[in-house]
Write a protein that holds these residues in place. Structure first.
Motif, short mmCIF file in Angstrom:
data_model
loop_
_atom_site.label_atom_id
_atom_site.label_comp_id
_atom_site.label_asym_id
_atom_site.label_seq_id
_atom_site.Cartn_x
_atom_site.Cartn_y
_atom_site.Cartn_z
N PHE A 173 12.14 38.71 -20.73
CA PHE A 173 13.44 38.05 -20.60
C PHE A 173 14.39 39.16 -20.17
O PHE A 173 14.64 40.11 -20.91
CB PHE A 173 13.89 37.45 -21.94
N LEU A 174 14.89 39.05 -18.94
CA LEU A 174 15.80 40.05 -18.42
C LEU A 174 17.21 39.50 -18.42
O LEU A 174 17.48 38.46 -17.79
CB LEU A 174 15.42 40.45 -16.99
N PHE A 175 18.10 40.16 -19.12
CA PHE A 175 19.50 39.77 -19.12
C PHE A 175 20.25 40.70 -18.17
O PHE A 175 20.29 41.92 -18.37
CB PHE A 175 20.10 39.86 -20.51
N ILE A 176 20.82 40.11 -17.13
CA ILE A 176 21.57 40.91 -16.16
C ILE A 176 23.00 41.07 -16.65
O ILE A 176 23.80 40.13 -16.59
CB ILE A 176 21.54 40.27 -14.75
N SER A 177 23.28 42.25 -17.14
CA SER A 177 24.61 42.56 -17.65
C SER A 177 25.36 43.38 -16.60
O SER A 177 25.02 43.32 -15.41
CB SER A 177 24.50 43.30 -18.98
N THR A 178 26.32 44.14 -17.01
CA THR A 178 27.21 44.82 -16.07
C THR A 178 27.71 46.13 -16.63
O THR A 178 27.91 46.25 -17.86
CB THR A 178 28.41 43.91 -15.73
N THR A 179 27.95 47.08 -15.76
CA THR A 179 28.56 48.33 -16.19
C THR A 179 30.02 48.12 -16.60
O THR A 179 30.61 49.00 -17.23
CB THR A 179 28.49 49.39 -15.08
N CYS A 238 28.99 41.86 -23.67
CA CYS A 238 28.53 42.65 -24.82
C CYS A 238 27.97 41.73 -25.91
O CYS A 238 26.93 42.04 -26.52
CB CYS A 238 29.68 43.48 -25.38
N ALA A 239 28.65 40.61 -26.16
CA ALA A 239 28.17 39.67 -27.17
C ALA A 239 26.80 39.11 -26.78
O ALA A 239 25.91 38.95 -27.62
CB ALA A 239 29.17 38.53 -27.34
N ALA A 240 26.62 38.82 -25.50
CA ALA A 240 25.33 38.30 -25.04
C ALA A 240 24.24 39.35 -25.17
O ALA A 240 23.09 39.02 -25.52
CB ALA A 240 25.45 37.83 -23.59
N GLU A 241 24.58 40.60 -24.92
CA GLU A 241 23.61 41.68 -25.13
C GLU A 241 23.17 41.72 -26.59
O GLU A 241 21.98 41.92 -26.90
CB GLU A 241 24.22 43.02 -24.73
N ASP A 242 24.11 41.55 -27.50
CA ASP A 242 23.78 41.55 -28.93
C ASP A 242 22.87 40.38 -29.29
O ASP A 242 21.96 40.52 -30.12
CB ASP A 242 25.06 41.50 -29.77
N LEU A 243 23.10 39.23 -28.69
CA LEU A 243 22.21 38.08 -28.92
C LEU A 243 20.80 38.39 -28.43
O LEU A 243 19.81 37.99 -29.05
CB LEU A 243 22.76 36.84 -28.21
N CYS A 244 20.71 39.10 -27.31
CA CYS A 244 19.40 39.49 -26.79
C CYS A 244 18.67 40.40 -27.78
O CYS A 244 17.47 40.24 -28.02
CB CYS A 244 19.56 40.19 -25.44
N PHE A 245 19.40 41.35 -28.35
CA PHE A 245 18.79 42.24 -29.34
C PHE A 245 18.33 41.45 -30.56
O PHE A 245 17.24 41.70 -31.11
CB PHE A 245 19.77 43.33 -29.76
N LEU A 246 19.14 40.49 -30.98
CA LEU A 246 18.78 39.68 -32.13
C LEU A 246 17.49 38.89 -31.87
O LEU A 246 16.62 38.76 -32.75
CB LEU A 246 19.92 38.73 -32.48
N ALA A 247 17.36 38.38 -30.65
CA ALA A 247 16.14 37.64 -30.29
C ALA A 247 14.92 38.54 -30.32
O ALA A 247 13.82 38.12 -30.71
CB ALA A 247 16.30 37.01 -28.91
N TYR A 248 15.09 39.78 -29.89
CA TYR A 248 13.99 40.74 -29.98
C TYR A 248 13.67 41.05 -31.43
O TYR A 248 12.50 41.04 -31.85
CB TYR A 248 14.35 42.02 -29.24
N LYS A 249 14.71 41.30 -32.22
CA LYS A 249 14.52 41.72 -33.61
C LYS A 249 13.90 40.62 -34.46
O LYS A 249 12.99 40.87 -35.26
CB LYS A 249 15.88 42.11 -34.20
N LYS A 250 14.39 39.40 -34.29
CA LYS A 250 13.94 38.31 -35.14
C LYS A 250 12.68 37.61 -34.62
O LYS A 250 11.85 37.15 -35.41
CB LYS A 250 15.06 37.27 -35.28
N LEU A 300 14.92 42.91 -22.02
CA LEU A 300 15.56 44.09 -21.43
C LEU A 300 16.92 43.70 -20.87
O LEU A 300 17.07 42.62 -20.29
CB LEU A 300 14.70 44.68 -20.31
N VAL A 301 17.89 44.56 -21.07
CA VAL A 301 19.23 44.38 -20.53
C VAL A 301 19.41 45.34 -19.35
O VAL A 301 19.22 46.54 -19.50
CB VAL A 301 20.30 44.66 -21.60
N ILE A 321 7.80 47.78 -23.41
CA ILE A 321 9.00 48.42 -23.95
C ILE A 321 9.54 47.65 -25.15
O ILE A 321 9.97 48.23 -26.15
CB ILE A 321 10.08 48.54 -22.85
N GLY A 322 9.53 46.33 -25.07
CA GLY A 322 10.02 45.48 -26.16
C GLY A 322 11.50 45.20 -26.08
O GLY A 322 11.92 44.05 -25.98
N TRP A 323 12.29 46.25 -26.16
CA TRP A 323 13.74 46.10 -26.10
C TRP A 323 14.36 47.39 -25.58
O TRP A 323 13.99 48.49 -26.03
CB TRP A 323 14.33 45.80 -27.48
N SER A 324 15.30 47.28 -24.65
CA SER A 324 16.06 48.44 -24.21
C SER A 324 17.15 48.00 -23.25
O SER A 324 17.16 46.87 -22.76
CB SER A 324 15.16 49.48 -23.51
#
Length: 329
Positions: free
Chosen positions: A111-117, A152-164, A170-171, A225-228
């Motif tokens: 699951f690739l989340f396309i975020s932004t600088t 940023c909030a969406a990135e955190d949701l992605c981490f939560l999905a990995y963790k739980k 990957l972001v 990688i799992g998450w990064s």
């Protein structure tokens, strides 16, 4: 239409990166299914990512999906034209809906989340006289508008999905790759648009073809990688040393003349940040092609410096009814 089952779900298929993925992935052996709220040549199915019923039914009908590349978003140009709730609905709720649906896919590999600088926000703008900011993944974001906050909030949701749920997520924080003119009037007036974009390759731009290759690298390596999080920007010729960064933010021209003396006309007296994509090169195995040095070589030969994919995707704009550089044409 290909009778083989789809294996990649691409959201935002009518946008710059979504269209680029839809055009390029088939040549790499993938079978992408593109969704967007807008019709386009690269939209397979129209629908909203924040519509749970729509997304759930789509995923249920395509159980062979192995990769989700989530590019759909409201962008910075929408800040003045869309509400805070619009940003939350699309960027936050939409991402959560997709993560929930992805968790039901037994074949999911990435699951690739396309975020932004742009998530780095205020961290990108040190005061005049201070050293330029060297931006890598260790820098803490300081979002300064609803666009950055919701990404940023969406990135955190992605981490939560990995963790739980142990989703391989990957972001990819991409720098600018759109071909439209710059949104800053002073920058547009200061230099020819092509010259401006070539110079941005040293510190805050990437070719869309290289973003696609980063996505493919992410698809191949997410499970390992799992998450990064990774910054995706053209490699910079500058070094992360105190002297270089101090001079860049007050007299960029002198650094250009020392590091890349064959450079095209320098457009401004200071650079406030430099994006470092070294982690993506090292850990993802990403191999960006459309670098600043290559652009200079192509220009010297009188040849096109942008990728063919950039030209195929073309200008999209961000508004169907608006004025200015981001109007859809």
């Amino acid at each position: 239409m290909n009778s083989e089952p789809f294996d990649v779900l691409v959201t935002g298929a009518a946008g710059h990166l979504g269209a680029a993925l839809m055009l390029e992935l088939p040549s790499l052996g993938y079978r992408p299914l593109g969704i967007d709220i807008l019709p386009s040549e690269t939209t397979s199915v129209q629908g909203s990512i924040s519509d749970r019923d729509f997304v759930a039914s789509l995923v249920k009908a395509n159980p062979g999906i192995r990769h989700v590349v989530h590019t759909a978003t409201l962008h910075k140009p929408h800040v003045d034209s869309h509400s805070v709730q619009d940003f939350i609905d699309t960027n936050v709720t939409g991402t959560q809906v997709l993560l929930e649906a992805a968790a039901t896919l037994t074949a999911l590999e990435s699951f690739l989340f396309i975020s932004t600088t742009s998530t780095f926000g205020a961290a990108l703008s040190p005061s005049p006289g201070s050293p330029a900011a060297w931006i890598n993944e260790s820098v803490t974001p300081i979002p300064k508008n609803i666009y950055g906050i919701t990404k940023c909030a969406a990135e955190d949701l992605c981490f939560l999905a990995y963790k739980k749920q142990r989703l391989p997520v990957l972001v990819l924080r991409t720098s600018r790759f759109f071909p439209e003119q710059d949104d800053d009037e002073q920058r547009r007036a200061a230099l020819d648009d092509s010259n401006l974009k070539v110079l941005e390759l040293v510190y805050r731009r990437v070719d869309v073809a290289d973003v696609v290759s980063a996505c493919v690298a992410g698809m191949k390596n997410a499970r390992r990688i799992g998450w990064s999080k990774f910054i995706i920007s053209a490699p910079t010729p500058f070094q992360n040393d105190a002297e270089t960064l101090e001079v860049l933010n007050r007299d960029a021209k002198s650094v250009f003349e020392r590091v890349v003396p064959q450079s095209v006309q320098v457009f401004e007296q200071r650079l406030d940040r430099v994006y470092d994509s070294g982690k993506a090169v090292k850990e993802l195995g990403w191999k960006p092609v459309y670098t600043f040095e290559r652009a200079l070589e192509q220009i010297a030969k009188g040849q096109e410096w942008r990728s063919e994919l950039t030209l195929r995707v073309g200008k999209k704009g961000y508004h169907t009814v608006s004025t200015g550089v981001y109007t859809q044409r």
